[in-house]
Motif scaffolding. Structure first.
Motif, PDB file in Angstrom:
ATOM      1  N   VAL A  17       0.834  -1.195   0.000  1.00 50.18           N
ATOM      2  CA  VAL A  17       0.000   0.000   0.000  1.00 50.18           C
ATOM      3  C   VAL A  17       0.874   1.251   0.000  1.00 50.18           C
ATOM      4  O   VAL A  17       2.045   1.206   0.361  1.00 50.18           O
ATOM      5  N   GLY A  18       0.276   2.354  -0.400  1.00 51.98           N
ATOM      6  CA  GLY A  18       0.960   3.638  -0.364  1.00 51.98           C
ATOM      7  C   GLY A  18       0.294   4.572   0.629  1.00 51.98           C
ATOM      8  O   GLY A  18      -0.916   4.507   0.845  1.00 51.98           O
ATOM      9  N   LEU A  19       1.113   5.412   1.229  1.00 51.79           N
ATOM     10  CA  LEU A  19       0.644   6.497   2.094  1.00 51.79           C
ATOM     11  C   LEU A  19       1.250   7.777   1.517  1.00 51.79           C
ATOM     12  O   LEU A  19       2.220   8.314   2.052  1.00 51.79           O
ATOM     13  N   ARG A  26       6.107   2.126  -1.202  1.00 56.77           N
ATOM     14  CA  ARG A  26       5.008   1.200  -0.928  1.00 56.77           C
ATOM     15  C   ARG A  26       5.405   0.382   0.299  1.00 56.77           C
ATOM     16  O   ARG A  26       6.572   0.053   0.490  1.00 56.77           O
ATOM     17  N   ILE A  27       4.421   0.051   1.120  1.00 63.20           N
ATOM     18  CA  ILE A  27       4.679  -0.603   2.397  1.00 63.20           C
ATOM     19  C   ILE A  27       3.849  -1.886   2.475  1.00 63.20           C
ATOM     20  O   ILE A  27       2.661  -1.872   2.139  1.00 63.20           O
ATOM     21  N   PRO A  28       4.447  -2.981   2.952  1.00 60.13           N
ATOM     22  CA  PRO A  28       3.664  -4.208   3.108  1.00 60.13           C
ATOM     23  C   PRO A  28       2.600  -4.033   4.193  1.00 60.13           C
ATOM     24  O   PRO A  28       2.878  -3.495   5.264  1.00 60.13           O
ATOM     25  N   THR A 100      -3.351   4.471  -0.664  1.00 56.87           N
ATOM     26  CA  THR A 100      -3.446   3.937  -2.015  1.00 56.87           C
ATOM     27  C   THR A 100      -3.350   2.423  -1.929  1.00 56.87           C
ATOM     28  O   THR A 100      -2.382   1.879  -1.390  1.00 56.87           O
ATOM     29  N   LEU A 101      -4.368   1.754  -2.459  1.00 57.10           N
ATOM     30  CA  LEU A 101      -4.407   0.301  -2.508  1.00 57.10           C
ATOM     31  C   LEU A 101      -4.843  -0.074  -3.916  1.00 57.10           C
ATOM     32  O   LEU A 101      -5.980   0.190  -4.310  1.00 57.10           O
ATOM     33  N   GLY A 102      -3.899  -0.625  -4.682  1.00 57.64           N
ATOM     34  CA  GLY A 102      -4.165  -0.867  -6.099  1.00 57.64           C
ATOM     35  C   GLY A 102      -4.393   0.461  -6.789  1.00 57.64           C
ATOM     36  O   GLY A 102      -3.633   1.418  -6.594  1.00 57.64           O
ATOM     37  N   ILE A 122       1.895  -2.186   8.700  1.00 58.09           N
ATOM     38  CA  ILE A 122       0.563  -1.596   8.524  1.00 58.09           C
ATOM     39  C   ILE A 122      -0.475  -2.701   8.569  1.00 58.09           C
ATOM     40  O   ILE A 122      -0.282  -3.776   8.000  1.00 58.09           O
ATOM     41  N   LEU A 123      -1.569  -2.406   9.231  1.00 56.84           N
ATOM     42  CA  LEU A 123      -2.723  -3.282   9.235  1.00 56.84           C
ATOM     43  C   LEU A 123      -3.876  -2.475   8.647  1.00 56.84           C
ATOM     44  O   LEU A 123      -4.108  -1.340   9.066  1.00 56.84           O
ATOM     45  N   ILE A 124      -4.561  -3.025   7.651  1.00 55.51           N
ATOM     46  CA  ILE A 124      -5.715  -2.362   7.038  1.00 55.51           C
ATOM     47  C   ILE A 124      -6.969  -3.037   7.581  1.00 55.51           C
ATOM     48  O   ILE A 124      -7.199  -4.223   7.344  1.00 55.51           O
TER      49      ILE A 124
END
Length: 156
Positions: A17-19, A26-28, A100-102, A122-124
């Protein structure tokens, strides 16, 4: 006639994902429908006032050896009691930032917590996923570009 809602995208149990408001990398992230609120791995968290608003400053750790932690400053930080998976309540700072996810870009709330004992920085949680994504728990990186997945694998 009412406009129809777009079909939700399919995500795996982990994604990159992106922040974009905080860091360019991008971060797992672990996708976790059991968690209501998303969470970021943050240390040295401190609240301060700027121009009459509550802000929070913290070090964002991108995970195992990815880079040095990044200092972030975010306005309008709130505090909320978050109940962890073991049932304990903990008061945490809550920020709202771009995620940002996809191909999806939207604002999401994150609690700031020391996740150093967790595999993913990161936890979504389900609030960020709601009406946007469906989770395929047996798959990974369905919304993550192939070249970024390969780069992640090469780092170990």
């Amino acid at each position: 006639m009412a406009a129809s809602r777009p079909e939700p995208a399919i995500v795996g149990w982990r994604e990159l994902v992106g922040l974009p408001d905080l860091v360019s990398a991008r971060i797992p992230a672990k996708i976790d429908t059991g968690a209501r609120t998303s969470s970021l791995h943050a240390t040295e968290i401190e609240r301060f006032d700027r121009d009459g608003q509550r802000w929070v400053r913290f070090l964002l750790d991108l995970g195992e050896g990815r880079s040095e932690p990044v200092t972030c400053e975010v306005p309008r930080a709130d505090r909320r009691i978050i109940t962890s998976s073991n049932g304990d309540g903990q008061t945490r700072f809550i920020i709202k930032t771009a995620l940002t996810l996809g191909s999806h870009n939207f604002r999401a709330e994150f609690s700031l917590a020391d996740r150093s004992d967790m595999k993913f920085p990161i936890l979504i949680g389900r609030t960020a996923l709601r009406r946007r994504f469906l989770v395929e728990p047996s798959r990974s990186y369905l919304q993550s570009p192939l070249h970024e997945r390969k780069l992640l694998k090469s780092r170990g």
